[in-house]
Motif scaffolding. Structure first.
Motif, mmCIF file in Angstrom:
data_model
loop_
_atom_site.group_PDB
_atom_site.id
_atom_site.type_symbol
_atom_site.label_atom_id
_atom_site.label_comp_id
_atom_site.label_asym_id
_atom_site.label_seq_id
_atom_site.Cartn_x
_atom_site.Cartn_y
_atom_site.Cartn_z
ATOM 1 N N UNK A 197 -7.484 2.864 28.516
ATOM 2 C CA UNK A 197 -7.107 1.676 29.302
ATOM 3 C C UNK A 197 -7.399 1.721 30.799
ATOM 4 N N UNK A 198 -7.275 2.866 31.507
ATOM 5 C CA UNK A 198 -7.445 2.811 32.958
ATOM 6 C C UNK A 198 -8.881 2.771 33.473
ATOM 7 N N UNK A 199 -9.873 2.907 32.605
ATOM 8 C CA UNK A 199 -11.262 2.941 33.086
ATOM 9 C C UNK A 199 -11.532 1.695 33.932
ATOM 10 N N UNK A 200 -11.986 1.939 35.169
ATOM 11 C CA UNK A 200 -12.292 0.852 36.091
ATOM 12 C C UNK A 200 -11.065 0.262 36.777
ATOM 13 N N UNK A 201 -9.912 0.915 36.653
ATOM 14 C CA UNK A 201 -8.665 0.399 37.217
ATOM 15 C C UNK A 201 -7.973 1.472 38.051
ATOM 16 N N UNK A 202 -6.937 1.039 38.745
ATOM 17 C CA UNK A 202 -6.091 1.956 39.513
ATOM 18 C C UNK A 202 -4.690 1.924 38.909
ATOM 19 N N UNK A 203 -4.152 3.112 38.656
ATOM 20 C CA UNK A 203 -2.786 3.249 38.145
ATOM 21 C C UNK A 203 -1.955 4.043 39.144
ATOM 22 N N UNK A 204 -0.663 3.776 39.133
ATOM 23 C CA UNK A 204 0.264 4.549 39.956
ATOM 24 C C UNK A 204 1.089 5.460 39.053
ATOM 25 N N UNK A 205 1.062 6.742 39.378
ATOM 26 C CA UNK A 205 1.919 7.732 38.718
ATOM 27 C C UNK A 205 3.016 8.077 39.710
ATOM 28 N N UNK A 206 4.267 7.803 39.344
ATOM 29 C CA UNK A 206 5.377 8.010 40.273
ATOM 30 C C UNK A 206 6.386 8.957 39.645
ATOM 31 N N UNK A 207 6.570 10.086 40.322
ATOM 32 C CA UNK A 207 7.511 11.118 39.898
ATOM 33 C C UNK A 207 8.569 11.240 40.992
ATOM 34 N N UNK A 208 9.448 10.275 41.110
ATOM 35 C CA UNK A 208 10.408 10.253 42.217
ATOM 36 C C UNK A 208 9.664 10.023 43.521
ATOM 37 N N UNK A 209 9.892 10.909 44.509
ATOM 38 C CA UNK A 209 9.233 10.762 45.814
ATOM 39 C C UNK A 209 7.779 11.238 45.799
ATOM 40 N N UNK A 210 7.375 11.907 44.737
ATOM 41 C CA UNK A 210 5.994 12.344 44.572
ATOM 42 C C UNK A 210 5.260 11.249 43.798
ATOM 43 N N UNK A 211 4.239 10.654 44.423
ATOM 44 C CA UNK A 211 3.547 9.527 43.784
ATOM 45 C C UNK A 211 2.069 9.541 44.155
ATOM 46 N N UNK A 212 1.269 9.035 43.236
ATOM 47 C CA UNK A 212 -0.184 9.013 43.416
ATOM 48 C C UNK A 212 -0.761 7.703 42.901
ATOM 49 N N UNK A 213 -1.855 7.272 43.512
ATOM 50 C CA UNK A 213 -2.711 6.249 42.927
ATOM 51 C C UNK A 213 -3.863 6.982 42.270
ATOM 52 N N UNK A 214 -4.116 6.672 41.006
ATOM 53 C CA UNK A 214 -5.223 7.255 40.252
ATOM 54 C C UNK A 214 -6.260 6.168 40.044
ATOM 55 N N UNK A 215 -7.400 6.324 40.711
ATOM 56 C CA UNK A 215 -8.484 5.346 40.636
ATOM 57 C C UNK A 215 -9.509 5.870 39.639
ATOM 58 N N UNK A 216 -9.488 5.305 38.432
ATOM 59 C CA UNK A 216 -10.389 5.721 37.353
ATOM 60 C C UNK A 216 -11.705 4.966 37.488
ATOM 61 N N UNK A 217 -12.785 5.680 37.763
ATOM 62 C CA UNK A 217 -14.095 5.056 37.924
ATOM 63 C C UNK A 217 -14.550 4.400 36.621
ATOM 64 N N UNK A 218 -15.423 3.421 36.758
ATOM 65 C CA UNK A 218 -15.947 2.691 35.606
ATOM 66 C C UNK A 218 -16.790 3.560 34.688
ATOM 67 N N UNK A 219 -17.232 4.737 35.168
ATOM 68 C CA UNK A 219 -18.059 5.615 34.336
ATOM 69 C C UNK A 219 -17.263 6.287 33.213
#
Length: 107
Positions: free
Chosen positions: A6-28
């Motif tokens: 599902x995330x291919x070509x999209x950005x997801x947020x992984x949030x572990x309390x105060x530790x959080x990331x944006x994961x930008x999955x390239x279209x490849x």
């Protein structure tokens, strides 16, 4: 499998309390850049690009693995049915971390 992940070509947020990331999955379907957005000190560099492998382990549940440039290894279980992510990280000094958090589409 990449065309079903599902995330291919999209950005997801992984949030572990105060530790959080944006994961930008390239279209490849092979590379992803993750960026620290949380208030906690990031586990890795603030922005890292990696090659990943995604394997479907159940309907809409994927095991996603990668190795970071510093040698850290990461295994996510990304559950798109429940918007949950589990992460297991082994740091270069062999410290083992695991967290459970939310996993939501940003764009």
């Amino acid at each position: 499998m990449a065309n079903k992940f599902p995330p291919v070509g999209k950005i997801y947020q992984a949030k572990f309390g105060e530790l959080a990331y944006h994961l930008n999955f390239d279209a490849d379907g092979k590379t992803m850049t993750f960026t620290s957005i949380g208030t906690a000190k990031p586990v890795a560099e603030p922005e890292v690009k990696v090659n990943y492998t995604a394997t479907e382990v159940a309907d809409m549940v994927f095991m996603v693995t990668w190795t970071e440039p510093d040698g850290s290894t990461v295994t996510h279980v990304e559950d798109f049915n429940n918007a949950v992510v589990y992460t297991n990280i082994t740091l270069p000094d062999h410290t083992f971390l695991n967290y459970k958090g939310t996993f939501t589409e940003v764009k």
